[in-house]
Design a protein around this motif. Structure first.
Motif, short mmCIF file in Angstrom:
data_model
loop_
_atom_site.label_atom_id
_atom_site.label_comp_id
_atom_site.label_asym_id
_atom_site.label_seq_id
_atom_site.Cartn_x
_atom_site.Cartn_y
_atom_site.Cartn_z
N GLY A 285 0.80 -1.22 0.00
CA GLY A 285 0.00 0.00 0.00
C GLY A 285 0.82 1.26 0.00
O GLY A 285 0.37 2.30 -0.47
N ALA A 286 2.06 1.20 0.53
CA ALA A 286 2.90 2.40 0.59
C ALA A 286 3.40 2.77 -0.79
O ALA A 286 3.83 1.91 -1.56
CB ALA A 286 4.08 2.16 1.54
N ASP A 287 3.38 4.07 -1.12
CA ASP A 287 3.79 4.54 -2.44
C ASP A 287 5.26 4.22 -2.72
O ASP A 287 5.67 4.10 -3.88
CB ASP A 287 3.55 6.05 -2.54
CG ASP A 287 3.69 6.57 -3.96
OD1 ASP A 287 3.35 5.82 -4.90
OD2 ASP A 287 4.11 7.73 -4.14
N ASP A 288 6.06 4.06 -1.68
CA ASP A 288 7.47 3.71 -1.87
C ASP A 288 7.64 2.34 -2.52
O ASP A 288 8.69 2.06 -3.11
CB ASP A 288 8.22 3.73 -0.53
CG ASP A 288 8.54 5.14 -0.08
OD1 ASP A 288 7.68 6.02 -0.23
OD2 ASP A 288 9.65 5.37 0.42
N PHE A 289 6.63 1.48 -2.41
CA PHE A 289 6.73 0.14 -2.98
C PHE A 289 5.81 0.00 -4.20
O PHE A 289 5.27 -1.07 -4.48
CB PHE A 289 6.38 -0.91 -1.93
CG PHE A 289 7.21 -0.79 -0.67
CD1 PHE A 289 8.59 -0.91 -0.72
CD2 PHE A 289 6.62 -0.49 0.54
CE1 PHE A 289 9.36 -0.76 0.42
CE2 PHE A 289 7.38 -0.34 1.69
CZ PHE A 289 8.76 -0.47 1.63
N VAL A 290 5.67 1.10 -4.93
CA VAL A 290 4.76 1.12 -6.07
C VAL A 290 5.19 0.15 -7.17
O VAL A 290 4.38 -0.28 -7.99
CB VAL A 290 4.66 2.56 -6.63
CG1 VAL A 290 5.97 3.00 -7.28
CG2 VAL A 290 3.52 2.68 -7.63
N GLY A 291 6.47 -0.24 -7.18
CA GLY A 291 6.94 -1.21 -8.18
C GLY A 291 6.12 -2.49 -8.14
O GLY A 291 5.80 -3.08 -9.18
N GLY A 292 5.75 -2.95 -6.92
CA GLY A 292 4.94 -4.16 -6.79
C GLY A 292 3.55 -3.97 -7.34
O GLY A 292 2.95 -4.90 -7.91
N VAL A 293 3.00 -2.77 -7.18
CA VAL A 293 1.67 -2.47 -7.73
C VAL A 293 1.72 -2.50 -9.25
O VAL A 293 0.85 -3.08 -9.91
CB VAL A 293 1.18 -1.09 -7.23
CG1 VAL A 293 -0.17 -0.73 -7.85
CG2 VAL A 293 1.10 -1.07 -5.71
N ILE A 294 2.74 -1.88 -9.83
CA ILE A 294 2.88 -1.83 -11.30
C ILE A 294 3.02 -3.24 -11.86
O ILE A 294 2.39 -3.59 -12.87
CB ILE A 294 4.09 -0.97 -11.69
CG1 ILE A 294 3.97 0.45 -11.15
CG2 ILE A 294 4.28 -0.97 -13.20
CD1 ILE A 294 2.89 1.28 -11.76
N SER A 295 3.85 -4.08 -11.23
CA SER A 295 4.02 -5.46 -11.69
C SER A 295 2.69 -6.19 -11.70
O SER A 295 2.35 -6.89 -12.66
CB SER A 295 5.01 -6.21 -10.78
OG SER A 295 6.30 -5.66 -10.87
N ALA A 296 1.92 -6.05 -10.61
CA ALA A 296 0.64 -6.75 -10.49
C ALA A 296 -0.35 -6.28 -11.54
O ALA A 296 -1.03 -7.08 -12.20
CB ALA A 296 0.07 -6.56 -9.09
N LEU A 297 -0.46 -4.96 -11.72
CA LEU A 297 -1.44 -4.42 -12.66
C LEU A 297 -1.12 -4.80 -14.10
O LEU A 297 -2.03 -4.87 -14.94
CB LEU A 297 -1.52 -2.90 -12.53
CG LEU A 297 -2.19 -2.38 -11.26
CD1 LEU A 297 -2.05 -0.86 -11.16
CD2 LEU A 297 -3.67 -2.77 -11.22
N ASN A 298 0.14 -5.05 -14.40
CA ASN A 298 0.50 -5.43 -15.77
C ASN A 298 -0.04 -6.79 -16.17
O ASN A 298 -0.21 -7.05 -17.36
CB ASN A 298 2.03 -5.40 -15.95
CG ASN A 298 2.52 -4.07 -16.48
OD1 ASN A 298 2.65 -3.89 -17.68
ND2 ASN A 298 2.77 -3.13 -15.57
N VAL A 299 -0.32 -7.65 -15.19
CA VAL A 299 -0.84 -8.99 -15.55
C VAL A 299 -2.25 -9.22 -15.04
O VAL A 299 -2.87 -10.23 -15.38
CB VAL A 299 0.11 -10.10 -15.03
CG1 VAL A 299 1.44 -10.05 -15.75
CG2 VAL A 299 0.30 -10.02 -13.52
N ALA A 300 -2.77 -8.32 -14.21
CA ALA A 300 -4.14 -8.46 -13.72
C ALA A 300 -5.13 -8.00 -14.78
O ALA A 300 -4.81 -7.16 -15.62
CB ALA A 300 -4.33 -7.66 -12.44
N ASP A 301 -6.34 -8.56 -14.73
CA ASP A 301 -7.40 -8.13 -15.64
C ASP A 301 -8.38 -7.19 -14.95
O ASP A 301 -9.15 -6.50 -15.62
CB ASP A 301 -8.15 -9.35 -16.19
CG ASP A 301 -7.21 -10.28 -16.96
OD1 ASP A 301 -6.39 -9.77 -17.74
OD2 ASP A 301 -7.28 -11.51 -16.76
#
Length: 718
Positions: free
Chosen positions: A83-99
């Motif tokens: 949830g922290a913006d500092d770890f946004v890399g994990g959010v970007i990775s997930a959204l790239n393969v999520a529908d």
């Protein structure tokens, strides 16, 4: 476990602010699907997704965790993101393969900064989004205010599917306006009692039901006609309309849950199964050359690697999405980045720290494998003769940088290995040894990001490290013409050393005419060009080198040595030791000795002549300038603008952007140190920013004086 087809697979990213309850919701979903026998909790440090020591220490997610559950003969893959913006890399990775993105919102705090920031990434990647308002059992829960915040931020697209009857400590009832039923739970949660909507709620429920029908019908002309004809829609018709609205991002349905008490989780999962788009309903993935690859089982086997973790007893674990065909245990696939063959020795369906062995995974599914030789995030794995190559994941540019060193010098090599390994896990963490600055530089998304990495190294790898101020990669150049000559002479018995070089230097500009005449010693001297060499310097800018020797006073064989001496000084500029750039040099005269002249003599003569000429040519220090864009709420504009001006920022403009103001500015890199921390402090974490390298510009004279003084003091100390 069953092997699922693309129409039976739903890929979901759980996103939202830290503390919104994503991990707790994931636990409840896996428990309801029978994947785990009991629900863990963040406080007890026993959840399936937050199983790493740093996550248990912080009590929040640091890495994206791939999870799954099975429900009504479908597979729900979901990725629990930080949830922290500092770890946004994990959010970007997930959204790239999520529908689909499920935005989890805390009913106490409402739409937070993290909600707003993450929603921009969801929008940029064009993903459907569902809101889940969580923690409705909290004594301070405020569903109405949270809904108002959501509608203020995201507009009329936010449409209720459910609302709570009795939020707060006694929360146990929800009205579902899609199914037009009320659910009621016992204290242990789980499966609810399905009841008729009470008379006290009937008018409100009918009104919201009609609003939901209208929103669903808006996304399909056929449904709209049917709605006008019948005055209503069936549940299946509404689902079809909602699904179309979701995919088009014209509708953001709202659900309400208590993940901790497992209330309304089953109904939410049912909605995901019935309404959220399956992999088969999504268009597929685009290759680098623009081909659309649909999620089809009968296509060639192809997989995209979107995440990597490194575990002590297993080594590298690569997480991937099967884009086409079927990936089977024992397959030999080609890594399209490296050209090497990779054996898929083991395949897993993943539920965080728990992994279930499977024999195959079909198009649209997420899974993991281990012990691949050289596969990294963003790589494509194909069966033989398949030429798909999918573009890598684009992560945000770094916003915080620091220099790092091991407290014990003997640990430097081991520290570097650990840092590069961490980069493999988190590509938004950049690691580089700068030959120019003579520092190991770490760049990340914020101070918390890098401090978390430091905690892991010190606690997991037992290496003590320290952060210190990174140097700025300044450049040096000249602003006017200058002449100098230098004689290198050394005699110590036997063959000596002798070389004399006369040169003119001047600032280089693209498209300037060739040199013809210079005033040397008060006399116009004509240049006769015998040779010209242009060098695009690795650190930017150019060096243009002319041989204008007449009469053979310096033999041509010594010109490379003179050039080498000049280049040595370009690599360590005379002012501050920074790289020099954009200079034109003419060697027009000199002397040599028939016995004592050699390459080293002319290298040293060229070096010293260049250094002397450089100092005469009104040298200037250049500093790196960055294009900075700050997204800031209206109420914080004044404070943020004031802070930027103290950082020597040049404001380039302002625009409105989705309820925020976007400030565009050019700011020196030197002034951006710790800006992410300062901006968060000024705005209570509500603002965010990006920065991109723009170019080099001359520093103000007072800054140059400070830099020269500091360099001189350092030089004296050494």
């Amino acid at each position: 476990m069953k092997t699922y087809n693309p129409n039976e697979i739903k890929n979901i990213a759980l996103v939202g602010s830290a503390g919104s309850g994503k991990t707790t919701l994931a636990e409840a979903m896996m428990y309801e699907g029978g994947v785990i026998p009991r629900r863990g909790s963040v406080s007890a440090k026993n959840t399936s997704s937050d199983y790493r020591p740093v996550e248990q220490e912080y009590g929040s997610s640091v890495f994206p965790a791939v999870l799954y559950t099975e429900w009504k003969d479908q597979k729900l893959n979901f990725i629990d993101t930080p949830g922290a913006d500092d770890f946004v890399g994990g959010v970007i990775s997930a959204l790239n393969v999520a529908d689909t993105a499920v935005m989890v919102v805390n009913a106490v705090k409402g739409v937070e900064v993290g909600t707003e920031i993450i929603s921009r990434h969801v929008r940029n990647l064009n993903k459907p989004m569902i809101f889940v308002i969580n923690q409705l059992d909290h004594e301070k829960a405020n569903f109405e205010q949270t809904l108002e915040h959501a509608q203020a931020s995201f507009g009329k697209k936010v449409v209720l599917v459910q609302y709570p009857v009795n939020q707060g400590l006694g929360f146990n009832q929800v009205v579902d306006v899609l199914k037009m039923e009320m659910y009621q739970w016992k204290p242990e949660g789980g499966k609810p009692d399905v009841l008729p909507i009470p008379e006290s709620e009937k008018e409100k429920a009918d009104e919201l039901h009609n609003a939901l029908i209208e929103a669903a019908a808006e996304n399909d002309e056929g449904l709209m006609e049917l709605y006008f004809e019948k005055g209503s829609l069936s549940e299946d018709e509404m689902r079809a309309g909602i699904r179309k609205g979701l995919i088009a991002r014209d509708m953001f349905p709202v659900f309400c849950v208590s993940a901790e008490k497992d209330m309304c989780v089953r109904r939410f999962m049912e909605f995901l199964v019935n309404v959220a788009p399956s992999a088969a309903a999504m268009p597929g993935m685009l290759t680098k050359d623009g081909r659309l690859v649909p999620y089809e089982v009968n296509g060639p086997a192809s997989a995209f690697v979107f995440s990597t973790t490194i575990e002590q007893h297993l080594g590298d674990i690569n997480y991937f999405k099967v884009v086409s065909g079927t990936v089977k245990e024992g397959d030999d696939l080609i890594n399209m980045t490296t050209g090497t063959k990779e054996r898929i020795a083991q395949l897993y369906a993943v539920a965080g720290k728990n992994r279930t062995k499977v024999t195959e995974l079909r198009a649209g599914d997420l899974g993991a494998t281990v012990k691949l030789k050289g596969t990294r995030n963003g790589d494509t794995l194909n069966e033989k003769d398949c030429d798909y190559v999918f573009p890598g994941i684009k992560y945000p540019n770094s916003r915080f940088r620091t220099a790092v060193r091991a407290v014990n010098k003997g640990d430097e090599e081991k520290m570097a290995e650990v840092l590069y390994r961490m980069h493999e896990e988190d590509p938004s963490l950049l690691v580089e040894y700068s030959k120019e600055l003579k520092q190991m530089i770490l760049s990340g998304q914020g101070e918390f990001h890098l401090n978390t990495m430091k905690w892991r190294i010190e606690h997991n790898d037992k290496i003590q490290i320290e952060f210190y101020a990174p140097k700025i990669p300044y450049r040096e150049t000249i602003t006017k013409y200058a002449q100098a000559d230098y004689r290198h002479k050394k005699q110590s018995g036997g063959a000596g050393q002798f070389g004399e070089v006369h040169m003119v230097i001047e600032p280089y500009e693209e498209g300037m005419p060739e040199p013809t005449t210079y005033k040397i010693g008060g006399v116009d001297s004509k240049m006769s060009i015998k040779g010209k060499e242009e060098y695009d310097l690795p650190w930017g800018g150019k060096l243009v080198f002319y041989n204008c020797i007449v009469g053979g006073v310096i033999e041509a064989r010594f010109m490379p040595a003179i050039l080498k001496g000049i280049m040595e000084k370009m690599e360590e500029g005379p002012l501050t030791g920074s790289y020099a750039r954009d200079i034109r040099v003419c060697i027009y005269d000199g002397k040599m000795h028939p016995v004592d002249s050699n390459e080293i003599s002319f290298r040293l003569a060229g070096r010293h002549a260049f250094s002397e000429a450089f100092r005469k040519a009104n040298p200037k220090i250049l500093e790196p300038i960055y294009d900075v864009e700050v997204l800031v709420p209206d109420e914080d504009m004044g404070d943020v603008m004031g802070d930027l001006q103290t950082r020597r920022a040049m404001i380039m403009g302002m625009d409105a952007d989705s309820g925020f103001q976007k400030i565009k500015a050019k700011v020196p890199l030197k002034e951006m140190q710790r800006y992410s921390t300062a901006l968060s402090s000024i705005t209570g974490g509500r603002a965010t920013f990006t920065m991109n390298f723009a170019g080099y510009e001359k520093v103000p004279s007072e800054v140059q004086e400070e830099l020269l003084k500091a360099y001189q003091e350092t030089d004296d100390d050494e």
